[in-house]
Design an enzyme around this catalytic site. Sequence first.
Site, PDB file in Angstrom:
ATOM      1  N   SER A 176       0.842  -1.196   0.000  1.00 31.13           N
ATOM      2  CA  SER A 176       0.000   0.000   0.000  1.00 31.13           C
ATOM      3  C   SER A 176       0.880   1.250   0.000  1.00 31.13           C
ATOM      4  CB  SER A 176      -0.960  -0.047   1.194  1.00 31.13           C
ATOM      5  OG  SER A 176      -2.038   0.842   1.011  1.00 31.13           O
ATOM      6  N   ASP A 275      -9.058  -5.765  -5.070  1.00 34.57           N
ATOM      7  CA  ASP A 275      -8.550  -4.549  -4.436  1.00 34.57           C
ATOM      8  C   ASP A 275      -9.041  -3.297  -5.150  1.00 34.57           C
ATOM      9  OD1 ASP A 275      -7.080  -2.679  -3.028  1.00 34.57           O
ATOM     10  OD2 ASP A 275      -5.138  -3.312  -3.830  1.00 34.57           O
ATOM     11  N   HIS A 306      -7.138  -6.239  -0.686  1.00 31.52           N
ATOM     12  CA  HIS A 306      -5.993  -5.396  -0.349  1.00 31.52           C
ATOM     13  C   HIS A 306      -5.261  -5.914   0.887  1.00 31.52           C
ATOM     14  CE1 HIS A 306      -3.839  -1.622  -0.840  1.00 31.52           C
ATOM     15  NE2 HIS A 306      -3.959  -1.378   0.449  1.00 31.52           N
TER      16      HIS A 306
END
Length: 332
Positions: A176, A275, A306
């Site tokens: 991320s 995601d 995610h």
Amino acid sequence: MSSQINIFLAVQELPTPKSRASKMSMVAEAPGYIQVFSDGSVKRFASEVAPPSIESPNGYKSKDVIIDPSKPVTARMFLPDTSEAAFQVPVLVYFHGGGFSIGSTTWLGYHYFLGDLSVASKSIVLSVDYRLAPENKLPTAYDDCYSALDWVSSEKSSEPWLERADLSRVFLSGDSAGGNIAHQVAIKAIRDKACRVKIKGLLPIHPYFGSQRRTVLEMADGAATDVAMNDMFWRLSLPDGSDRDYYGCNFEKVEMCNEEWRRFPAVVVYVAELDFLKERGVTYAEFLQKKGVKGVSLVESEGESHVYHVFRPESEATRLLQKQMSEFINSH
């Protein structure tokens, strides 16, 4: 930053006196995880963490180190057990996610994922805790994380756990926001003629990028909640006066010459089918290919969301990810 991932976005609690809190208004919130108030104070909620251990029941040992006491920046090191003591091993520098605003290398998910990855890849792993926004807006995280490369090179001769570190085979990874950081740290290393480590590859996992222009997923029906949470974390982390075309958000806005792009390391971008940020990761890989970066590949995890590897560090999907990452590291 997708709302579905915020269950793990909490690191510590900074108490706010009731008398003071009653006079403030809340200006940003991921319910149960972070609250930002009108006077600039921030409340982060506690998450379960793992202590470091020099015992090695899982094939690795870990310890915490200080990268820069003046900031402060710290890190957790993972050292795999191996009988091949005479051989040099690669170094993986990892940056945790959390929208630049929350997260820690001490969280259970990161600890177990990275410890197991150090064993699978036979690598020394250095997982960095950088200063967080909104107290420390970008580019603070980039500078803090780059300092970890300086630490590795300067401590090579004095830190016993770096004795077998091969500084000609350093890899950058993160999930991320950490995937975003890996990209920026690679650029800083290319531009820094004094950099004493060789970045051989990038392994961003579900990287967190953005732009003023919305993606198809961001404009889709039912995306409003994810978009609102995503927008909030960018507001917390971007420098004052910047929009989502800031170079740290929109990777297309970075200014690099062709010669610098030719020196960009090999990259494998990991995305997850379910995601919200998948489009950004795919576009990032395509962008690097258009810039002439050699060795760019894209790997998709089917049926996964995610940062699933942090939620489920012992899942079959996570084991596959560790295997894929290990193969990339050992082939470069």
